[in-house]
Design a protein around this motif. Structure first.
Motif, mmCIF file in Angstrom:
data_model
loop_
_atom_site.group_PDB
_atom_site.id
_atom_site.type_symbol
_atom_site.label_atom_id
_atom_site.label_comp_id
_atom_site.label_asym_id
_atom_site.label_seq_id
_atom_site.Cartn_x
_atom_site.Cartn_y
_atom_site.Cartn_z
ATOM 1 N N ASP A 403 -77.817 -19.662 -61.589
ATOM 2 C CA ASP A 403 -78.878 -18.678 -61.367
ATOM 3 C C ASP A 403 -79.568 -18.305 -62.675
ATOM 4 O O ASP A 403 -80.781 -18.086 -62.706
ATOM 5 C CB ASP A 403 -78.306 -17.418 -60.708
ATOM 6 C CG ASP A 403 -77.991 -17.620 -59.238
ATOM 7 O OD1 ASP A 403 -78.513 -18.588 -58.655
ATOM 8 O OD2 ASP A 403 -77.233 -16.804 -58.673
ATOM 9 N N GLU A 404 -78.801 -18.222 -63.738
ATOM 10 C CA GLU A 404 -79.396 -17.902 -65.033
ATOM 11 C C GLU A 404 -80.347 -19.002 -65.490
ATOM 12 O O GLU A 404 -81.448 -18.727 -65.980
ATOM 13 C CB GLU A 404 -78.305 -17.689 -66.080
ATOM 14 C CG GLU A 404 -78.837 -17.275 -67.441
ATOM 15 C CD GLU A 404 -77.741 -17.051 -68.473
ATOM 16 O OE1 GLU A 404 -78.046 -17.191 -69.679
ATOM 17 O OE2 GLU A 404 -76.602 -16.755 -68.083
ATOM 18 N N VAL A 405 -79.947 -20.240 -65.313
ATOM 19 C CA VAL A 405 -80.790 -21.360 -65.732
ATOM 20 C C VAL A 405 -82.028 -21.463 -64.847
ATOM 21 O O VAL A 405 -83.146 -21.665 -65.330
ATOM 22 C CB VAL A 405 -79.984 -22.677 -65.708
ATOM 23 C CG1 VAL A 405 -80.908 -23.872 -65.945
ATOM 24 C CG2 VAL A 405 -78.879 -22.648 -66.759
ATOM 25 N N ALA A 406 -81.830 -21.312 -63.526
ATOM 26 C CA ALA A 406 -82.957 -21.428 -62.594
ATOM 27 C C ALA A 406 -83.922 -20.259 -62.724
ATOM 28 O O ALA A 406 -85.130 -20.410 -62.533
ATOM 29 C CB ALA A 406 -82.440 -21.523 -61.161
ATOM 30 N N GLY A 407 -83.395 -19.088 -63.033
ATOM 31 C CA GLY A 407 -84.252 -17.912 -63.173
ATOM 32 C C GLY A 407 -83.689 -16.718 -62.443
ATOM 33 O O GLY A 407 -83.479 -16.754 -61.231
ATOM 34 N N ILE A 408 -83.447 -15.648 -63.203
ATOM 35 C CA ILE A 408 -82.816 -14.471 -62.621
ATOM 36 C C ILE A 408 -83.757 -13.719 -61.687
ATOM 37 O O ILE A 408 -83.317 -13.034 -60.768
ATOM 38 C CB ILE A 408 -82.286 -13.549 -63.737
ATOM 39 C CG1 ILE A 408 -81.287 -12.531 -63.178
ATOM 40 C CG2 ILE A 408 -83.420 -12.883 -64.500
ATOM 41 C CD1 ILE A 408 -80.540 -11.767 -64.249
ATOM 42 N N ASP A 409 -85.060 -13.866 -61.865
ATOM 43 C CA ASP A 409 -86.007 -13.190 -60.972
ATOM 44 C C ASP A 409 -85.817 -13.648 -59.535
ATOM 45 O O ASP A 409 -85.719 -12.835 -58.605
ATOM 46 C CB ASP A 409 -87.450 -13.475 -61.398
ATOM 47 C CG ASP A 409 -87.874 -12.672 -62.611
ATOM 48 O OD1 ASP A 409 -87.061 -11.870 -63.104
ATOM 49 O OD2 ASP A 409 -89.026 -12.841 -63.063
#
Length: 447
Positions: A403-409
């Motif tokens: 999730d951090e790599v993909a985007g936390i938004d």
């Protein structure tokens, strides 16, 4: 000769002018939290923008409710052991009369309470910049509630509450160098030591995605800070608030110039991010000291803070701690610098007759400032680390690596900050047009 007649001092009466002034200052301080959200939001990558905005914005909701329920009572109620306050009349703000005055001042208790509320809101929001990209929103919301209760409310009582140990010792903190900035900066360091680094720290580029947004946020912070600082005298009757107002402008200007000069010498360029960061460093440093120093002293405070904070932001790469948006380098270092310089630059002609070393006062005030600074730093650092550890071991503090790599938004809010599809107004989950739909559209255009 007839004996002299001593008249009792007149009790303060409600001042409509001071009351109105303080309500305006309260609104200005409230504006600083959205300003901080923009400042931080522009500094992160696109995929973390909304999360960064929300980490500030949620503090407006959580801390407001806690302040009404018990926070104001803990911070400014009747002292208990010089550590904490409590007054049943302040619980729920239910036992306060409409025109009941804050003790010794000409403004209602309600006005004082709402002004101090805005300080309580922005302080945990400051911490969020150190944790960008990697913290669960539910964990952050819980941390804000616990941190405000365990750390901010007691520390505010130490520094500003009648009977608080730092207040009684004579530690000078005009508007929050210890209670706000050192408190938040030390907390940020405590939490990041627990939760660790971002994925790709020191390997992947993590540049600000919107420097115009950063500059907008810095401008709003600078504007709101006049309420933050000048309003902290709680009135406008003796010129001290005016001294603080001009010193706020002067120190901030000096810090911008000093940061940019250091940056040009060290890195060869004048950056917009440096200008914005320098402004915040100057604002932080003058917050505790602006009522005690002269405008020339404010230039010194701003210039010293600008250089030292610019130097400090690089320490995270040397020491290996991931302070995402330099909360430690700007708020902790700037708060320490501004607080300790009082011991040297206080003129004795501002908020009190206390003079610093350079004005013939010796080092007595400097040692008092050291006591306040390092006590708040140590308490906030340890307590914040413990809170982060407990949350991490129960509900988990960090999002998953994927999730951090993909985007936390997208992971935490199911939204993205910018819609590049061209349609506008669509769902964050709307799929791109199918191939048949695109072919049909092309044929229609050709026809």
């Amino acid at each position: 000769m007839a004996p002299a007649i001593t008249l009792a001092a007149e009790a303060p009466t409600l001042s409509a002018a001071n009351t109105g002034f303080m309500l305006i200052c309260s609104a200005l301080v409230m504006l600083m939290t959205p300003g901080l959200a923009f400042f931080y939001g522009g500094m992160v990558r696109v995929k973390s923008t909304l999360n960064m905005l929300m980490m500030s914005f949620i503090s407006l909701g959580i801390v407001t409710i806690l302040w009404v329920l018990y926070g104001f009572s803990m911070a400014f109620g009747t002292d208990s052991g010089s550590i904490i306050g409590w007054s049943s009349d302040y619980v729920g703000l239910s036992g306060i009369g409409l025109t009941q005055l804050w003790d010794g001042y000409t403004i209602p208790i309600y006005v004082f309470a709402v002004f101090q509320l805005m300080f309580a809101i922005i302080t945990p929001a400051l911490i969020s910049g150190a944790l960008a990209d990697r913290v669960k929103f539910t964990a952050w919301a819980l941390f804000v509630a616990l941190w405000a209760t365990v750390v901010y409310f007691p520390v505010a009582h130490w520094v500003w509450g009648a009977g608080g140990w730092a207040f009684e010792l004579g530690v000078i903190d005009f508007a929050g160098g210890t209670a706000v900035h050192i408190n938040a900066g030390a907390a940020a360091l405590g939490v990041i030591l627990v939760i660790g680094k971002r994925v790709g720290f020191k390997k992947d580029p993590m540049r600000p995605h919107s420097l115009p947004l950063v500059m907008l946020g810095a401008g709003l912070l600078w504007f709101g800070w006049f309420g933050f600082n000048a309003g902290s005298w709680l009135g406008n009757d003796d010129g001290v608030g005016a001294l603080m107002f001009i010193n706020t402008q002067v120190a901030t200007a000096a810090a911008v110039l000093a940061w940019l000069a250091y940056e040009k010498i060290r890195h060869g360029a004048f950056t917009t991010l440096g200008a914005a960061s320098g402004a915040v460093a100057g604002l932080v440093a003058i917050t505790p000291s602006g009522g005690a120093v002269s405008p020339l002293g404010a230039i010194a405070v701003g210039a010293i803070a600008g250089v030292l904070c610019a130097m400090a932001v690089g320490l995270k790469y040397k020491l290996g701690y991931d302070d995402s948006l330099d909360v430690v380098g700007v708020h902790l270092v700037g708060g320490v610098v501004g607080s300790l310089l009082i011991g040297f630059l206080a003129t004795g002609g501002g908020q009190s007759d206390v003079a610093g070393l350079f004005y013939g006062g010796g080092l007595d005030q400097f040692w008092k400032q050291c006591a306040g600074v390092f006590a708040v730093l140590a308490y906030s650092l340890v307590a914040s680390a413990v809170l982060a550890f407990l949350i991490d071991k129960t509900i988990g503090m960090r999002v998953s690596e994927d999730d951090e790599v993909a985007g936390i938004d997208q992971a935490e809010h199911a939204e993205t900050a910018y819609d590049f599809s061209g349609g506008g107004g669509g769902s964050a989950f709307s799929a791109a047009p199918s191939a048949p739909a695109q072919e049909a559209k092309a044929k229609k255009v050709d026809a």
